[in-house]
Design an enzyme around this catalytic site. Structure first.
Site, PDB file in Angstrom:
ATOM      1  N   GLY A  19       0.838  -1.190   0.000  1.00 26.07           N
ATOM      2  CA  GLY A  19       0.000   0.000   0.000  1.00 26.07           C
ATOM      3  C   GLY A  19       0.870   1.236   0.000  1.00 26.07           C
ATOM      4  CD  GLU A  53      -0.911   1.959   2.948  1.00 25.61           C
ATOM      5  OE1 GLU A  53      -0.471   3.123   2.826  1.00 25.61           O
ATOM      6  OE2 GLU A  53      -0.181   0.995   3.228  1.00 25.61           O
ATOM      7  CG  HIS A 103       0.428   6.481   6.006  1.00 25.24           C
ATOM      8  ND1 HIS A 103       1.544   6.865   6.722  1.00 25.24           N
ATOM      9  CD2 HIS A 103       0.656   5.205   5.623  1.00 25.24           C
ATOM     10  CE1 HIS A 103       2.406   5.850   6.774  1.00 25.24           C
ATOM     11  NE2 HIS A 103       1.897   4.825   6.115  1.00 25.24           N
ATOM     12  CD  GLN A 114       3.340   5.638   2.994  1.00 25.85           C
ATOM     13  OE1 GLN A 114       2.376   5.084   2.488  1.00 25.85           O
ATOM     14  NE2 GLN A 114       4.396   4.969   3.432  1.00 25.85           N
TER      15      GLN A 114
HETATM   16 NI    NI Z   1       2.824   2.994   5.867  1.00 23.04          NI
END
Ligand code: NI
Length: 184
Positions: free
Chosen positions: A45, A141, A144, A50
């Protein structure tokens, strides 16, 4: 195009991401880059923060878990403007890692079932229940997007034990096969 991956300690990983409008420029290209970057880094993922963008977008590919969970075969998707509206089921502990925290793998407990509203790649609004490994991948995910990193879920003792390692990662002391952006 491969996007460099932001490393632990960078402030963008701590921001809460925003929804994007339907006419968000070049979303198709961005998703293509996200998938390519995830694949190249061997990730299951990748979330937009990111790669330095505070928007509620992430991609997943659970195919590597198809043997453990046949449901994961072909589970390769993009989620836009995702919001988890319900988490239930038992708590399951699984060993996690993160492309933004290279070299650290720790067990994290998460709920086994979630309900999420989101838009798909075509901009269609969906509401869907995910279970098992799918729910696990998504919750990592999704964190995040909320400015949460998986190590935040560890006990304070564990966090203390990892502090030096995490500091070293922030300073670039790690090996990664992909391009990265270190915290300033
Ligand atoms: Ni991560």
């Amino acid at each position: 195009m491969l996007l460099p991956i932001v490393i632990y300690g960078h402030p963008v990983l701590r921001k809460v991401s925003e929804d994007i409008p339907a006419d968000f420029p070049d979303l198709e290209k961005f998703l293509k880059d996200m998938f390519q970057t995830m694949d190249e880094a061997d990730g299951v993922g990748l979330a937009a923060p990111q790669v330095g963008k505070s928007i509620r977008v992430f991609v997943v590919d659970g195919s590597a878990f198809a043997e453990m969970d046949p449901d994961c075969a072909g589970f390769r998707r993009a989620f836009i403007n995702a919001h988890i509206v319900e988490r239930d089921g038992e708590e399951v502990s699984r060993n996690e890692g993160c492309l933004s925290v290279p070299g650290i793998h720790e067990d994290v407990k998460r709920k086994n079932r979630i309900r999420m509203v989101y838009e798909d790649e075509k901009g269609e609004r969906k509401e869907e229940v995910f279970e098992g490994i799918k729910a696990w991948i998504i919750q990592h995910e999704y964190d995040h997007l909320e400015g949460i990193v998986f190590t935040d879920h560890l006990s304070s003792l564990k966090k203390r034990l990892l502090r030096n390692k995490l500091n070293n990662i922030s300073m670039g002391k790690f090996r990664a096969t992909y391009k990265v952006v270190l915290p300033k």
